[in-house]
Design a protein around this motif. Structure first.
Motif, PDB file in Angstrom:
ATOM      1  N   THR A 186       4.768 -25.466  90.826  1.00 39.00           N
ATOM      2  CA  THR A 186       4.190 -24.817  89.639  1.00 39.00           C
ATOM      3  C   THR A 186       2.710 -24.543  89.831  1.00 39.00           C
ATOM      4  OG1 THR A 186       5.792 -25.941  88.232  1.00 39.00           O
ATOM      5  CG2 THR A 186       3.871 -25.001  87.149  1.00 39.00           C
ATOM      6  N   ASN A 187       2.003 -25.517  90.406  1.00 37.46           N
ATOM      7  CA  ASN A 187       0.570 -25.349  90.643  1.00 37.46           C
ATOM      8  C   ASN A 187       0.288 -24.279  91.699  1.00 37.46           C
ATOM      9  OD1 ASN A 187       0.828 -28.741  90.248  1.00 37.46           O
ATOM     10  ND2 ASN A 187      -0.504 -27.602  88.869  1.00 37.46           N
ATOM     11  N   LEU A 188       1.168 -24.185  92.692  1.00 29.29           N
ATOM     12  CA  LEU A 188       0.995 -23.152  93.714  1.00 29.29           C
ATOM     13  C   LEU A 188       1.249 -21.775  93.110  1.00 29.29           C
ATOM     14  CD1 LEU A 188       2.681 -24.700  96.894  1.00 29.29           C
ATOM     15  CD2 LEU A 188       0.371 -25.009  96.008  1.00 29.29           C
ATOM     16  N   SER A 189       2.236 -21.694  92.229  1.00 29.17           N
ATOM     17  CA  SER A 189       2.555 -20.430  91.576  1.00 29.17           C
ATOM     18  C   SER A 189       1.364 -19.905  90.766  1.00 29.17           C
ATOM     19  CB  SER A 189       3.775 -20.616  90.672  1.00 29.17           C
ATOM     20  OG  SER A 189       4.070 -19.429  89.973  1.00 29.17           O
ATOM     21  N   ARG A 190       0.668 -20.814  90.072  1.00 32.92           N
ATOM     22  CA  ARG A 190      -0.496 -20.403  89.276  1.00 32.92           C
ATOM     23  C   ARG A 190      -1.604 -19.846  90.157  1.00 32.92           C
ATOM     24  NH1 ARG A 190      -0.303 -25.623  86.412  1.00 32.92           N
ATOM     25  NH2 ARG A 190       1.041 -25.407  84.588  1.00 32.92           N
ATOM     26  N   ARG A 191      -1.870 -20.521  91.255  1.00 32.57           N
ATOM     27  CA  ARG A 191      -2.974 -20.097  92.140  1.00 32.57           C
ATOM     28  C   ARG A 191      -2.632 -18.830  92.911  1.00 32.57           C
ATOM     29  NH1 ARG A 191      -7.971 -23.473  92.409  1.00 32.57           N
ATOM     30  NH2 ARG A 191      -7.377 -25.358  91.305  1.00 32.57           N
ATOM     31  N   LEU A 192      -1.349 -18.536  93.039  1.00 30.12           N
ATOM     32  CA  LEU A 192      -0.953 -17.304  93.739  1.00 30.12           C
ATOM     33  C   LEU A 192      -1.481 -16.063  93.037  1.00 30.12           C
ATOM     34  CD1 LEU A 192       2.743 -17.702  94.990  1.00 30.12           C
ATOM     35  CD2 LEU A 192       0.796 -16.863  96.319  1.00 30.12           C
ATOM     36  N   MET A 193      -1.766 -16.197  91.753  1.00 26.92           N
ATOM     37  CA  MET A 193      -2.300 -15.060  91.000  1.00 26.92           C
ATOM     38  C   MET A 193      -3.744 -14.751  91.372  1.00 26.92           C
ATOM     39  SD  MET A 193      -0.608 -15.567  87.214  1.00 26.92           S
ATOM     40  CE  MET A 193      -0.948 -17.305  87.010  1.00 26.92           C
ATOM     41  N   HIS A 194      -4.411 -15.706  92.032  1.00 31.33           N
ATOM     42  CA  HIS A 194      -5.778 -15.478  92.490  1.00 31.33           C
ATOM     43  C   HIS A 194      -5.738 -14.920  93.914  1.00 31.33           C
ATOM     44  CE1 HIS A 194      -7.524 -17.688  89.078  1.00 31.33           C
ATOM     45  NE2 HIS A 194      -6.496 -18.499  89.215  1.00 31.33           N
ATOM     46  N   LYS A 195      -6.368 -13.806  94.089  1.00 32.43           N
ATOM     47  CA  LYS A 195      -6.306 -13.107  95.374  1.00 32.43           C
ATOM     48  C   LYS A 195      -6.804 -13.961  96.539  1.00 32.43           C
ATOM     49  CE  LYS A 195      -7.649  -8.716  97.496  1.00 32.43           C
ATOM     50  NZ  LYS A 195      -8.435  -7.460  97.339  1.00 32.43           N
ATOM     51  N   LYS A 196      -7.850 -14.779  96.282  1.00 34.42           N
ATOM     52  CA  LYS A 196      -8.452 -15.533  97.388  1.00 34.42           C
ATOM     53  C   LYS A 196      -7.526 -16.630  97.930  1.00 34.42           C
ATOM     54  CE  LYS A 196     -11.127 -18.539  94.258  1.00 34.42           C
ATOM     55  NZ  LYS A 196     -12.467 -19.057  93.972  1.00 34.42           N
ATOM     56  N   PHE A 197      -6.517 -17.028  97.140  1.00 32.69           N
ATOM     57  CA  PHE A 197      -5.600 -18.081  97.586  1.00 32.69           C
ATOM     58  C   PHE A 197      -4.270 -17.538  98.074  1.00 32.69           C
ATOM     59  CE2 PHE A 197      -8.155 -20.456  94.367  1.00 32.69           C
ATOM     60  CZ  PHE A 197      -8.745 -21.343  95.246  1.00 32.69           C
ATOM     61  N   ARG A 198      -4.009 -16.265  97.832  1.00 31.88           N
ATOM     62  CA  ARG A 198      -2.670 -15.723  98.049  1.00 31.88           C
ATOM     63  C   ARG A 198      -2.180 -15.922  99.481  1.00 31.88           C
ATOM     64  NH1 ARG A 198      -2.764 -10.203  95.477  1.00 31.88           N
ATOM     65  NH2 ARG A 198      -3.147 -11.504  93.646  1.00 31.88           N
ATOM     66  N   GLU A 199      -3.005 -15.562 100.435  1.00 28.60           N
ATOM     67  CA  GLU A 199      -2.583 -15.653 101.837  1.00 28.60           C
ATOM     68  C   GLU A 199      -2.403 -17.111 102.265  1.00 28.60           C
ATOM     69  OE1 GLU A 199      -4.037 -14.244 106.309  1.00 28.60           O
ATOM     70  OE2 GLU A 199      -5.142 -13.574 104.529  1.00 28.60           O
ATOM     71  N   LYS A 200      -3.342 -17.960 101.873  1.00 33.69           N
ATOM     72  CA  LYS A 200      -3.275 -19.376 102.265  1.00 33.69           C
ATOM     73  C   LYS A 200      -2.027 -20.052 101.695  1.00 33.69           C
ATOM     74  CE  LYS A 200      -6.044 -23.644 102.112  1.00 33.69           C
ATOM     75  NZ  LYS A 200      -6.150 -23.906 103.542  1.00 33.69           N
ATOM     76  N   ILE A 201      -1.708 -19.743 100.444  1.00 34.90           N
ATOM     77  CA  ILE A 201      -0.530 -20.347  99.812  1.00 34.90           C
ATOM     78  C   ILE A 201       0.755 -19.802 100.438  1.00 34.90           C
ATOM     79  CG2 ILE A 201       0.785 -20.511  97.657  1.00 34.90           C
ATOM     80  CD1 ILE A 201      -1.892 -20.573  96.163  1.00 34.90           C
TER      81      ILE A 201
END
Length: 230
Positions: A186-201
């Motif tokens: 769930t926490n990863l899903s939330r951060r996926l909406m932020h462009k800066k984390f998308r690739e890392k996640i």
């Protein structure tokens, strides 16, 4: 001649000279700068502007910081000319994972040096020892909530350390993490909406699939429908 003060007891006391007064009244310097450092005025202690109720000294130390201060973490930071490294007091292979691995995971939420480095590097190095899989799997019910707290932290660096630790743990315990994975996604899903984390996640999720096997894909997709399997 110098003035002599006679006490009622008959004892004679000579007043100190200015030079003698300065010798006895000046504090012993603890450092080169203390001799010239101005002393705080008594009024400063009473001035509300100088009192910070949220300062570092008014807050109790975190669990990790308190354990570290008492020597409960058997490794220390060694400053190198280029890179820092950890120095273990004993071989990591001989250190009990319970509770050290959980304690190091809790330290991932720290935001101050050296706790940030010690917790991150210590967690990684402990998982690299021989027999880490058998030692780490029984701790998963306690590790997962701690990692979840790091992944839900508002500090981006804390989140990054939590994500790295999750991948490191997955590489060691493999499919055993699948039963707990849904609590973290769930926490990863939330951060996926932020462009800066998308690739890392995305890379992290692919590694979770790689280490967790085919069953991991369905678990990931249940929380992150947009995930594309590798």
């Amino acid at each position: 001649g110098s003035k002599v003060l006679r006490m009622s007891s008959g004892i004679q006391i000579k007043p100190k000279t200015a030079a003698q007064k300065s010798k006895t009244s000046s504090p012993l310097p603890c450092s080169p700068g203390s001799a010239i450092k101005p002393q705080p005025k008594p009024s400063d202690k009473l001035n509300p502007k100088t009192i910070d109720p949220f300062g570092a000294y008014s807050r109790p130390p975190s669990t990790f910081a308190a354990i570290y201060a008492k020597g409960g973490i058997p490794c220390r930071l060694v400053h190198g000319s280029v890179n820092h490294r950890l120095q273990w007091e004993c071989l990591p292979e001989t250190v009990p994972f319970d509770p050290l691995l959980v304690t190091l995971a809790e330290g991932l939420r720290e935001t101050k040096h050296p706790y940030t480095f010690v917790s991150k590097e210590g967690f990684k190095e402990l998982l690299m020892v021989e027999g880490a899989t058998e030692k780490a799997i029984p701790l998963l019910p306690r590790l997962v909530p701690v990692l979840k707290a790091a992944l839900s932290h508002s500090n981006d660096e804390v989140f990054g350390r939590g994500l790295d630790a999750l991948v490191q743990l997955s590489a060691v315990v493999g499919p055993s993490l699948n039963d707990h994975l849904k609590h973290l996604l769930t926490n990863l899903s939330r951060r996926l909406m932020h462009k800066k984390f998308r690739e890392k996640i995305t890379v992290a999720l692919q590694k979770l699939e790689q280490y967790g096997g085919k069953a991991t894909v369905a678990i990931i997709k249940s929380k992150i429908p947009t995930y594309c399997s590798v």
